[in-house]
Enzyme design. Structure first.
Site, PDB file in Angstrom:
ATOM      1  N   CYS A   2      -0.793   6.060 -10.975  1.00  0.00           N
ATOM      2  CA  CYS A   2      -1.932   5.226 -11.644  1.00  0.00           C
ATOM      3  C   CYS A   2      -2.514   5.305 -12.933  1.00  0.00           C
ATOM      4  O   CYS A   2      -1.841   5.860 -13.401  1.00  0.00           O
ATOM      5  CB  CYS A   2      -2.875   5.789 -10.496  1.00  0.00           C
ATOM      6  N   ARG A  27       3.467   2.295 -16.357  1.00  0.00           N
ATOM      7  CA  ARG A  27       3.711   2.950 -15.338  1.00  0.00           C
ATOM      8  C   ARG A  27       3.704   2.629 -14.356  1.00  0.00           C
ATOM      9  O   ARG A  27       4.317   3.795 -13.038  1.00  0.00           O
ATOM     10  CB  ARG A  27       1.828   4.077 -15.282  1.00  0.00           C
ATOM     11  N   TRP A  78      -0.502   3.594  -7.757  1.00  0.00           N
ATOM     12  CA  TRP A  78       0.602   3.822  -6.860  1.00  0.00           C
ATOM     13  C   TRP A  78       0.517   4.848  -5.612  1.00  0.00           C
ATOM     14  O   TRP A  78       0.566   5.352  -5.631  1.00  0.00           O
ATOM     15  CB  TRP A  78       0.938   4.355  -7.801  1.00  0.00           C
ATOM     16  N   ASN A 102      -6.836   9.078 -10.362  1.00  0.00           N
ATOM     17  CA  ASN A 102      -5.185   9.496 -10.273  1.00  0.00           C
ATOM     18  C   ASN A 102      -5.234  10.400  -9.581  1.00  0.00           C
ATOM     19  O   ASN A 102      -6.432  11.701  -9.740  1.00  0.00           O
ATOM     20  CB  ASN A 102      -4.880   9.143 -11.380  1.00  0.00           C
ATOM     21  N   GLY A 103      -4.743  11.034  -9.165  1.00  0.00           N
ATOM     22  CA  GLY A 103      -3.693  12.450  -8.175  1.00  0.00           C
ATOM     23  C   GLY A 103      -4.331  12.373  -6.990  1.00  0.00           C
ATOM     24  O   GLY A 103      -4.240  11.426  -6.253  1.00  0.00           O
ATOM     25  N   GLU A 486      18.212  28.160 -14.974  1.00  0.00           N
ATOM     26  CA  GLU A 486      17.199  27.226 -15.661  1.00  0.00           C
ATOM     27  C   GLU A 486      16.153  27.587 -16.595  1.00  0.00           C
ATOM     28  O   GLU A 486      16.203  27.822 -17.850  1.00  0.00           O
ATOM     29  CB  GLU A 486      16.775  26.493 -14.647  1.00  0.00           C
ATOM     30  N   LYS A 490      16.810  26.955 -21.229  1.00  0.00           N
ATOM     31  CA  LYS A 490      15.483  26.736 -21.375  1.00  0.00           C
ATOM     32  C   LYS A 490      15.266  27.242 -22.572  1.00  0.00           C
ATOM     33  O   LYS A 490      15.227  27.259 -24.111  1.00  0.00           O
ATOM     34  CB  LYS A 490      13.880  26.754 -20.511  1.00  0.00           C
ATOM     35  N   GLU A 493      18.523  26.728 -25.332  1.00  0.00           N
ATOM     36  CA  GLU A 493      18.380  25.223 -25.826  1.00  0.00           C
ATOM     37  C   GLU A 493      17.003  25.672 -27.306  1.00  0.00           C
ATOM     38  O   GLU A 493      17.554  24.943 -28.080  1.00  0.00           O
ATOM     39  CB  GLU A 493      18.311  24.438 -24.593  1.00  0.00           C
ATOM     40  N   HIS A 509      27.671  44.052 -11.206  1.00  0.00           N
ATOM     41  CA  HIS A 509      28.994  43.617 -10.634  1.00  0.00           C
ATOM     42  C   HIS A 509      29.730  43.365 -12.309  1.00  0.00           C
ATOM     43  O   HIS A 509      30.839  42.908 -12.489  1.00  0.00           O
ATOM     44  CB  HIS A 509      29.155  42.835 -10.076  1.00  0.00           C
ATOM     45  N   LYS A 609      18.838  13.943 -25.791  1.00  0.00           N
ATOM     46  CA  LYS A 609      18.241  13.938 -24.659  1.00  0.00           C
ATOM     47  C   LYS A 609      19.453  12.856 -23.852  1.00  0.00           C
ATOM     48  O   LYS A 609      19.300  13.844 -22.311  1.00  0.00           O
ATOM     49  CB  LYS A 609      17.227  12.914 -25.144  1.00  0.00           C
TER      50      LYS A 609
END
Ligand code: M6R
Length: 614
Positions: A2, A27, A78, A102-103, A486, A490, A493, A509, A609
């Protein structure tokens, strides 16, 4: 996604609102509309024009039945709650109130219930009730300002709002909670916009509303209030129009902007994958995946790289638990070379933000060559994977500029969980009641992310210590094990600190040998059925000198209050959706650590990217 634009001025607004909507076309949307206060001989009248489909349809509608004024709001929708038709298109009207949103308003059904008998609803949206609440409050004698502020307090969810009111001359009321909203400053004219792109060509002086802010905008004035209704002054930022699409706003880095966008981006993902109005997961048919039948599939093969692969690992737990469907997860660069034994009734899903990653694309093609049905879960719908797979599934997170993937990760998770629920329902393992509860939990994610973002300052403080470390460990169990992976990715990187993620029970272990005095160990453990076990593992490293950061909820914090060196308290969240909400804290931790170290956060060394080579 939206989009919102609004103009409070003294010149005609209709054409400029249409221009603004066109700038928001990127969008994606399925209907559009504008509302203006028209001044004529009978006084001010609130009028609107709306149309399903493209903005040209709306422009045509306006050409047939012109409307204009010096105050107006406009929206590209949307669809989330309710079909993408003209009736459900914004602006929504209730009495004197016109509103764009929006939301997601999470508690819309309770609020509609409260107004039952008093108001009649015209749409299937979660939005319409907000317009009714404002109008109803004014009917009790409240001023428009108080009615607006009072309504905001009744709303649960993540949203950006723009409101105009018949009889309240030249004024736009706006609010931001979870979803971004900016105010553009002009000469004898002021604006609202869902992003800098909406405001491009209108204004280069922009105030980005902060979380919980609301504002009253007229052509000559902008008053901003915080969530406690205290008048505040927010910084004005100068944006370059040509760069508006890729503006960082008042964020220091794209990565931080993208972390903060997640209440909105997850809402957009949900929009595509669930029917929030009926608390249902969308069927393959509703997702336009015509030949996909979860009942006929024996196996799922998820193939991806990096962060996308960790999203796939989390999804393995979901598909196995909710749909009783066996799942293989493969790192794409390994997949085709290990010559996997593939069975025919397998759906191979390439998970990729860019849709261009060379190894994932090669794996997808390999699966096609072996006669498997293939799907691509991507952020870029025009990408090669989306074009080549049998089914393309967009996550709709919007352009991700920071090399470190953040909002794409939570959107991948959101999409995969929605699909797992849909599969569970179609395969007969999820009752209607359970489906309803799971979808309700999904719709709460944007708000819970907003709450988690409030930990930002605490996390920044913890990151200072972490930035002094040479290496760090992340631990988790169940769905939080891939999240630990993850978290470690993060951190390495963007901060260049060596980090490893482990299943909490696996540390002893071998890797526990690396723990020494002061080694940071980040433990992800909401108070679920694995909590006690994970906390025991935390104690094992604590007694060997590790400096522990426990990421948990209030219940977990109470239980483990003397056991961790630091505790981050996330909001209470259901076990299935927890990894999506907990992802925010590990993203912020990595981000602030990198900022403390002064690295190039958005373009870390040696990384691209999109990795389009093997
Ligand atoms: O575009 P993709 O999702 O296929 O990219 C996969 C990985 O290259 C990507 O997730 C990478 O690991 C990110 N830098 C992680 O932040």
């Amino acid at each position: 996604m939206c989009g919102i634009i609004g103009i409070a001025g003294d010149q005609s607004v209709t054409n400029r609102l249409l221009d603004g909507l066109k700038r928001l076309e990127y969008r994606g949307y399925d209907s559009a509309g504008i509302a203006v206060i028209e001044n004529n001989k009978d006084g001010d009248i609130l009028k609107r024009r709306r149309a399903q489909g493209k903005i040209v349809n709306l422009a045509e509608r306006i050409k047939q039945e012109p409307v204009d004024g010096v105050l107006g709001i406009a929206h590209t929708r949307w669809a989330t709650h309710g079909a993408p038709n003209e009736t459900n298109a914004h602006p929504h009207f209730a009495g004197r109130v016109g509103l764009v949103h929006n939301g997601i308003i999470e508690n819309f059904s309770q609020l509609r219930e409260q107004l039952k008998g008093k108001r009649s609803f015209q749409t299937q949206t979660d939005t319409e009730v907000v317009a009714h609440l404002i109008d109803e409050a004014m009917n009790t004698g409240m001023s428009a300002k108080d009615a607006f502020a009072n309504t905001l307090k009744q709303l649960t969810g993540a949203f950006a709002l723009g409101v105009i009111i018949d009889g309240i001359d030249g004024t736009i009321f706006a609010a931001r909670r979870g979803c971004p909203l900016a105010i553009g400053l002009g000469d004898s004219e002021n604006y609202i916009g869902s992003d800098a792109m909406a405001l491009a060509t209108l204004s280069t002086r922009v105030i980005y509303l902060e979380e919980g802010d609301w504002a009253i905008i007229t052509k000559d004035s902008v008053e901003v209030f915080d969530e406690n209704d205290t008048a505040v002054v927010r910084e004005t930022t100068i944006v370059s129009t040509s760069m508006a699409a890729a503006e960082k706003g008042n964020y220091r880095h794209f990565m931080l902007k993208e972390i903060y966008e997640q209440p909105e981006t997850v809402s957009h993902t949900l929009t595509h994958f669930i029917d929030a109005f009926h608390y249902k997961a969308k069927t393959p048919k509703e997702l336009e995946l015509e030949n996909l039948d979860w009942r006929k599939l024996e196996r799922l093969s998820l193939i991806a790289c990096g962060t996308a692969a960790y999203a796939a690992y989390v999804a393995k737990y979901w598909f196995e638990q909710l749909a009783l469907m066996p799942v293989d997860v493969d790192i794409a660069s390994e997949f085709r070379y290990r010559k996997p034994a593939l069975s025919k009734n397998t759906l191979a899903v390439a998970v990729s933000q860019s849709g261009e990653t060379a190894d994932t694309l090669a794996a997808l093609r390999y699966c096609q060559s072996k006669g498997l049905q293939t799907a691509a879960l991507v952020n870029v719908l025009e990408s090669t994977m989306a074009r080549e797979a049998d089914f393309a599934m967009p996550i709709n997170a919007g352009p991700e500029i920071g090399v470190a993937s953040t909002k794409a990760f939570t959107s991948q998770l959101t999409a995969l969980l929605s699909l797992a629920i849909a599969a569970g329902v179609q395969r007969g393992h999820i009752s209607e009641e359970r489906e309803h509860a799971l979808i309700q939990s999904l719709t709460q994610i944007p708000r819970l992310i907003t709450e988690t973002l409030k930990l930002d300052k605490d996390i920044e403080a913890l990151a200072l210590d972490l930035s002094k470390a040479k290496s760090a460990f992340y631990l988790g169990r169940g769905v939080h094990f891939p999240l630990a992976l993850e978290g470690a990715l993060k951190l390495k990187e963007i901060s260049y600190i060596h980090a490893e993620g482990y299943a909490a029970g696996e540390l002893k272990h071998g890797p526990i040998a690396l723990i020494e005095e002061g080694t940071p160990v980040i433990v992800i453990a909401p108070s679920d059925e694995m909590f006690e076990k994970t906390v025991s593992n935390m104690q094992e490293v604590s007694t060997r000198g590790a400096k522990t950061i426990l990421i948990t909820d209030a219940k977990g914090a109470k239980h483990a209050k003397d056991m961790a060196d630091a505790i981050l308290i996330c909001p209470e969240v259901c076990p299935e959706t927890a990894p999506i909400v907990y992802a925010i804290s590990i993203q912020l931790l990595a981000y602030h650590t990198a900022v403390h170290l002064g690295t190039d956060v958005d373009q870390p060394r040696n990384l691209a990217k999109s990795v389009t080579v093997e």
